[in-house]
Design a protein around this motif. Sequence first.
Motif, PDB file in Angstrom:
ATOM      1  N   PRO A   1      79.310  47.420  -3.782  1.00  0.00           N
ATOM      2  CA  PRO A   1      80.806  47.193  -4.417  1.00  0.00           C
ATOM      3  C   PRO A   1      81.569  48.781  -3.943  1.00  0.00           C
ATOM      4  O   PRO A   1      82.665  48.670  -4.140  1.00  0.00           O
ATOM      5  CB  PRO A   1      80.543  46.991  -5.708  1.00  0.00           C
ATOM      6  N   ARG A   2      80.652  49.793  -3.899  1.00  0.00           N
ATOM      7  CA  ARG A   2      81.345  50.922  -3.747  1.00  0.00           C
ATOM      8  C   ARG A   2      81.917  51.202  -2.503  1.00  0.00           C
ATOM      9  O   ARG A   2      82.939  52.102  -2.336  1.00  0.00           O
ATOM     10  CB  ARG A   2      80.338  52.209  -4.014  1.00  0.00           C
ATOM     11  N   ARG A   3      81.562  50.466  -1.552  1.00  0.00           N
ATOM     12  CA  ARG A   3      82.360  50.497  -0.117  1.00  0.00           C
ATOM     13  C   ARG A   3      83.900  50.219  -0.394  1.00  0.00           C
ATOM     14  O   ARG A   3      84.534  50.598   0.708  1.00  0.00           O
ATOM     15  CB  ARG A   3      81.483  49.711   0.713  1.00  0.00           C
ATOM     16  N   ILE A   4      84.394  49.330  -1.420  1.00  0.00           N
ATOM     17  CA  ILE A   4      85.674  49.020  -1.156  1.00  0.00           C
ATOM     18  C   ILE A   4      86.734  50.424  -1.606  1.00  0.00           C
ATOM     19  O   ILE A   4      87.744  50.339  -1.248  1.00  0.00           O
ATOM     20  CB  ILE A   4      85.851  48.045  -2.528  1.00  0.00           C
ATOM     21  N   LEU A   5      85.894  51.475  -1.850  1.00  0.00           N
ATOM     22  CA  LEU A   5      86.618  52.723  -2.189  1.00  0.00           C
ATOM     23  C   LEU A   5      87.001  53.260  -0.891  1.00  0.00           C
ATOM     24  O   LEU A   5      87.703  54.266  -0.995  1.00  0.00           O
ATOM     25  CB  LEU A   5      85.775  53.667  -2.911  1.00  0.00           C
ATOM     26  N   GLU A   6      86.617  52.791   0.161  1.00  0.00           N
ATOM     27  CA  GLU A   6      86.809  53.230   1.423  1.00  0.00           C
ATOM     28  C   GLU A   6      88.222  52.745   1.900  1.00  0.00           C
ATOM     29  O   GLU A   6      88.791  53.325   2.675  1.00  0.00           O
ATOM     30  CB  GLU A   6      85.911  53.013   2.627  1.00  0.00           C
ATOM     31  N   TYR A   7      88.716  51.866   0.986  1.00  0.00           N
ATOM     32  CA  TYR A   7      89.970  51.127   1.531  1.00  0.00           C
ATOM     33  C   TYR A   7      91.045  51.253   0.212  1.00  0.00           C
ATOM     34  O   TYR A   7      92.329  51.400   0.449  1.00  0.00           O
ATOM     35  CB  TYR A   7      89.750  49.641   1.568  1.00  0.00           C
ATOM     36  N   THR A   8      90.654  51.460  -1.043  1.00  0.00           N
ATOM     37  CA  THR A   8      91.427  51.661  -2.085  1.00  0.00           C
ATOM     38  C   THR A   8      90.700  52.217  -3.388  1.00  0.00           C
ATOM     39  O   THR A   8      89.485  51.701  -3.474  1.00  0.00           O
ATOM     40  CB  THR A   8      92.068  50.220  -2.527  1.00  0.00           C
ATOM     41  N   ASP A   9      91.390  52.648  -4.178  1.00  0.00           N
ATOM     42  CA  ASP A   9      90.651  53.129  -5.616  1.00  0.00           C
ATOM     43  C   ASP A   9      91.041  52.219  -6.842  1.00  0.00           C
ATOM     44  O   ASP A   9      90.673  52.495  -7.767  1.00  0.00           O
ATOM     45  CB  ASP A   9      90.833  54.465  -5.917  1.00  0.00           C
ATOM     46  N   VAL A  10      91.346  50.879  -6.663  1.00  0.00           N
ATOM     47  CA  VAL A  10      91.708  50.049  -7.697  1.00  0.00           C
ATOM     48  C   VAL A  10      91.191  48.716  -7.166  1.00  0.00           C
ATOM     49  O   VAL A  10      91.200  48.081  -6.310  1.00  0.00           O
ATOM     50  CB  VAL A  10      93.354  49.725  -7.646  1.00  0.00           C
ATOM     51  N   ALA A  11      90.022  48.311  -8.264  1.00  0.00           N
ATOM     52  CA  ALA A  11      89.255  47.276  -7.855  1.00  0.00           C
ATOM     53  C   ALA A  11      89.380  46.325  -8.949  1.00  0.00           C
ATOM     54  O   ALA A  11      89.448  46.487 -10.046  1.00  0.00           O
ATOM     55  CB  ALA A  11      87.850  47.565  -7.700  1.00  0.00           C
ATOM     56  N   LEU A  12      89.188  45.025  -8.501  1.00  0.00           N
ATOM     57  CA  LEU A  12      88.836  43.861  -9.103  1.00  0.00           C
ATOM     58  C   LEU A  12      87.563  43.334  -9.078  1.00  0.00           C
ATOM     59  O   LEU A  12      87.590  42.606  -8.065  1.00  0.00           O
ATOM     60  CB  LEU A  12      90.241  42.980  -9.230  1.00  0.00           C
ATOM     61  N   ALA A  13      86.748  43.326 -10.047  1.00  0.00           N
ATOM     62  CA  ALA A  13      85.364  42.842  -9.830  1.00  0.00           C
ATOM     63  C   ALA A  13      85.599  41.276 -10.155  1.00  0.00           C
ATOM     64  O   ALA A  13      85.752  40.908 -11.248  1.00  0.00           O
ATOM     65  CB  ALA A  13      84.510  43.260 -10.893  1.00  0.00           C
ATOM     66  N   CYS A  14      85.249  40.460  -9.241  1.00  0.00           N
ATOM     67  CA  CYS A  14      85.185  38.903  -9.360  1.00  0.00           C
ATOM     68  C   CYS A  14      83.829  38.152  -9.327  1.00  0.00           C
ATOM     69  O   CYS A  14      83.953  37.078  -9.782  1.00  0.00           O
ATOM     70  CB  CYS A  14      85.748  38.374  -8.294  1.00  0.00           C
ATOM     71  N   ASP A  15      82.820  39.111  -9.395  1.00  0.00           N
ATOM     72  CA  ASP A  15      81.603  38.495  -9.754  1.00  0.00           C
ATOM     73  C   ASP A  15      81.224  38.080 -11.191  1.00  0.00           C
ATOM     74  O   ASP A  15      82.179  38.556 -12.267  1.00  0.00           O
ATOM     75  CB  ASP A  15      80.400  39.271  -9.151  1.00  0.00           C
ATOM     76  N   ILE A  16      80.488  37.113 -11.422  1.00  0.00           N
ATOM     77  CA  ILE A  16      80.301  36.618 -12.765  1.00  0.00           C
ATOM     78  C   ILE A  16      79.170  37.305 -13.631  1.00  0.00           C
ATOM     79  O   ILE A  16      79.343  37.825 -14.409  1.00  0.00           O
ATOM     80  CB  ILE A  16      80.229  35.057 -12.433  1.00  0.00           C
ATOM     81  N   HIS A  17      77.981  37.106 -13.182  1.00  0.00           N
ATOM     82  CA  HIS A  17      76.755  37.534 -13.681  1.00  0.00           C
ATOM     83  C   HIS A  17      76.411  38.913 -13.561  1.00  0.00           C
ATOM     84  O   HIS A  17      75.753  39.387 -14.277  1.00  0.00           O
ATOM     85  CB  HIS A  17      75.613  36.487 -13.662  1.00  0.00           C
ATOM     86  N   THR A  18      76.943  39.459 -12.530  1.00  0.00           N
ATOM     87  CA  THR A  18      76.732  40.779 -12.027  1.00  0.00           C
ATOM     88  C   THR A  18      77.694  41.776 -12.341  1.00  0.00           C
ATOM     89  O   THR A  18      77.807  42.869 -11.962  1.00  0.00           O
ATOM     90  CB  THR A  18      76.310  41.007 -10.514  1.00  0.00           C
ATOM     91  N   ARG A  19      78.845  41.291 -12.999  1.00  0.00           N
ATOM     92  CA  ARG A  19      80.129  42.042 -13.113  1.00  0.00           C
ATOM     93  C   ARG A  19      79.887  43.568 -13.720  1.00  0.00           C
ATOM     94  O   ARG A  19      80.513  44.221 -13.630  1.00  0.00           O
ATOM     95  CB  ARG A  19      81.129  41.423 -13.697  1.00  0.00           C
ATOM     96  N   ALA A  20      79.021  43.460 -14.684  1.00  0.00           N
ATOM     97  CA  ALA A  20      78.904  44.654 -15.616  1.00  0.00           C
ATOM     98  C   ALA A  20      78.288  45.773 -14.684  1.00  0.00           C
ATOM     99  O   ALA A  20      78.876  46.864 -14.577  1.00  0.00           O
ATOM    100  CB  ALA A  20      77.838  44.521 -16.887  1.00  0.00           C
ATOM    101  N   ARG A  21      77.433  45.268 -13.865  1.00  0.00           N
ATOM    102  CA  ARG A  21      76.783  46.385 -12.852  1.00  0.00           C
ATOM    103  C   ARG A  21      77.767  46.745 -11.761  1.00  0.00           C
ATOM    104  O   ARG A  21      78.043  47.947 -11.549  1.00  0.00           O
ATOM    105  CB  ARG A  21      75.643  45.823 -12.301  1.00  0.00           C
ATOM    106  N   THR A  22      78.745  45.973 -11.367  1.00  0.00           N
ATOM    107  CA  THR A  22      79.883  46.228 -10.398  1.00  0.00           C
ATOM    108  C   THR A  22      80.776  47.245 -10.997  1.00  0.00           C
ATOM    109  O   THR A  22      81.156  48.102 -10.441  1.00  0.00           O
ATOM    110  CB  THR A  22      80.381  44.784  -9.709  1.00  0.00           C
ATOM    111  N   LYS A  23      81.009  46.777 -12.173  1.00  0.00           N
ATOM    112  CA  LYS A  23      82.077  47.746 -12.779  1.00  0.00           C
ATOM    113  C   LYS A  23      81.797  48.998 -12.904  1.00  0.00           C
ATOM    114  O   LYS A  23      82.390  50.169 -12.882  1.00  0.00           O
ATOM    115  CB  LYS A  23      82.558  47.123 -14.188  1.00  0.00           C
ATOM    116  N   ARG A  24      80.340  49.122 -13.422  1.00  0.00           N
ATOM    117  CA  ARG A  24      79.751  50.553 -13.771  1.00  0.00           C
ATOM    118  C   ARG A  24      79.730  51.258 -12.603  1.00  0.00           C
ATOM    119  O   ARG A  24      79.998  52.628 -12.434  1.00  0.00           O
ATOM    120  CB  ARG A  24      78.210  50.222 -14.342  1.00  0.00           C
ATOM    121  N   LEU A  25      79.220  50.636 -11.249  1.00  0.00           N
ATOM    122  CA  LEU A  25      79.111  51.568 -10.284  1.00  0.00           C
ATOM    123  C   LEU A  25      80.365  51.957  -9.470  1.00  0.00           C
ATOM    124  O   LEU A  25      80.422  53.071  -9.008  1.00  0.00           O
ATOM    125  CB  LEU A  25      78.522  50.566  -9.097  1.00  0.00           C
ATOM    126  N   LEU A  26      81.271  50.972  -9.612  1.00  0.00           N
ATOM    127  CA  LEU A  26      82.727  51.438  -9.130  1.00  0.00           C
ATOM    128  C   LEU A  26      83.209  52.734  -9.984  1.00  0.00           C
ATOM    129  O   LEU A  26      83.915  53.766  -9.456  1.00  0.00           O
ATOM    130  CB  LEU A  26      83.671  50.174  -9.239  1.00  0.00           C
TER     131      LEU A  26
END
Length: 396
Positions: free
Chosen positions: A184-209
């Motif tokens: 998920p951190r690769r999205i930061l190459e395009y924008t620094d504003v992110a919406l995590a749309c995953d369901i069961h892994t969302r906490a990890r995605t948010k934490r990494l970002l």
Amino acid sequence: MARFTGTVSRGLRAPIISEGDDLREIVVNTVLGAASAGEFEIRDKDIVAVTEAVLARAQGNYATIEQIGEDVREKTGGQVLGVVFPILSRNRFSICLKGIAKGTRKIVLMLSFPSDEVGNHLVPMDALDEKNINPYVDVLSENDFKEAFGETKHTFTGMNYVDYYKELIKAEGTDVEVVFANDPRRILEYTDVALACDIHTRARTKRLLKAAGAKTVIGLDDILTESVSGSGCNRKYGILGSNKATEDKIKLFPEGCDSFVREIQAEIREKTGRTVEVMVYGDGAFKDPVGRIWELADPVVSPGYTKGLEGTPNEVKLKYIADNEFPHLKGDELKAAISEYIRHKGSNLGEDMAAQGTTPRKLADLVGSLCDLTSGSGDKGTPIVYVQGYFDNYTD
């Protein structure tokens, strides 16, 4: 007389539920009506299960794409938004995506590959091997993806989800760029504003970002946690667990499930003298062996259940006991010996070898999965499921 029947799951037919209906009364009357018609006898520890969809309908828990867009714009700034790891679903995500697109100027759509979080495949894993693509490291542009794999269609629906999602976004007047990655951190190459749309892994995605320096990170569970311009809402799950209602409206996951199940339990006890367990259920947690889809797009299997459905099963494996404890017995002697073993089993088997191979899942998840399979998602017309014998064992 010997008892031949163990667990029984019955789908109960109910009226079509509309906004404003007293669903508690409908559920109780349906159960009591089926019992009085002689279809079953209500017993202690029976289970009454109600699908989340009809509860949300009765509550009128809906939101339009305009209301979703308004909340997204307020929480993200409305400029360039990274939409990270959405599932591929016309029913579950497409209308949400239309609303998200209304709330921002441009979307960078990051799709996980070869499949989404719940097993909808864009391409087979073997195809990645053939092209020497490492999904854990490589990031593909849309052109890279199409050059490698051509037009990709979903196994069951025949949809090209890449093109479908792009067109949904463009139809709202929003620019779109599609990339394929699993970090998920690769999205930061395009924008620094992110919406995590995953369901069961969302906490990890948010934490990494957040740890990687994202300016703004929210999830689907942060959208419509309060009413926006008269919309429905879900304070715990946001628009997670929502379904398509119309082409411009979603039905959200229901609220107030705990009080709802307790009220039904109390009323059935008052009218019958029996204490049944009650739950609200959504998606069951099972995996399709052909399409490889893990059927759990809701954030939880059950958003509300009575206390008797807490915990996990405490069961022994009959074939293990027969083979290891009583290999010298057969017939009635074996039945009597195993029955006596079960009567004296411990209250918490834990890592006891006699329990190996039993399913170490929450009771609410197991029962919810049974009910989801019983009611289905089509035209059976059975949004209420009545389960008997689930807590019985070989000695009952």
